[in-house]
Design a protein around this motif. Structure first.
Motif: not given
Length: 134
Positions: A20-23, A28-29, A42-46
């Motif tokens: 993914x790009x920085x933005x 996500x962070x 974990x967030x991406x999996x959910x």
């Protein structure tokens, strides 16, 4: 102590890498910090499995109230320790005058507890009026 084994159904089988790009990474962070997820993975999996993500929200208007409640809790704990000590001294004392002294001293502490509990109930009543409005 080792981590418990995952069931056959819950074991992760396939590795998927995503760039993914920085933005997007920053987004996500920031989202991960607001959720109960411990990592971005974990967030991406959910998100990919469409599982529930719990967002955590902190109401900064409650900071003062929470500090006051924590202070009352600390004071009540200290008063309780003092009452326990004086009760111990009361039971160890042999003379009537000593027992009367500890009784009088403990009575003052119970009055302090009464004042703190009254203040606590007043704060809880204000919170109830604020949060339980119809």
């Amino acid at each position: 102590m080792s981590r418990p084994k995952l069931s056959e159904k819950d074991q992760l089988r396939k590795l998927i890498r995503v760039r993914v790009n920085d933005r997007v990474y920053e987004r996500l962070m920031s989202l991960q910090k607001q959720t109960d997820c411990r990592s971005i993975c974990e967030l991406a999996r959910r998100i990919l499995s469409k599982e529930r993500i719990t967002l955590l929200h902190k109401d900064i208007s409650m900071n003062g109230v929470m500090e006051e409640l924590a202070l009352i809790r600390k004071e009540l704990k200290a008063i309780g320790v003092n009452i326990n000590q004086q009760t111990h001294y009361f039971h160890r004392s042999q003379r009537v005058a000593e027992r009367a002294f500890f009784t009088k001293k403990t009575e003052g502490l119970y009055l302090e507890v009464d004042n703190r509990v009254t203040l606590l109930l007043k704060i809880v009543d204000q919170l109830a009026q604020k949060w339980l409005q119809k």
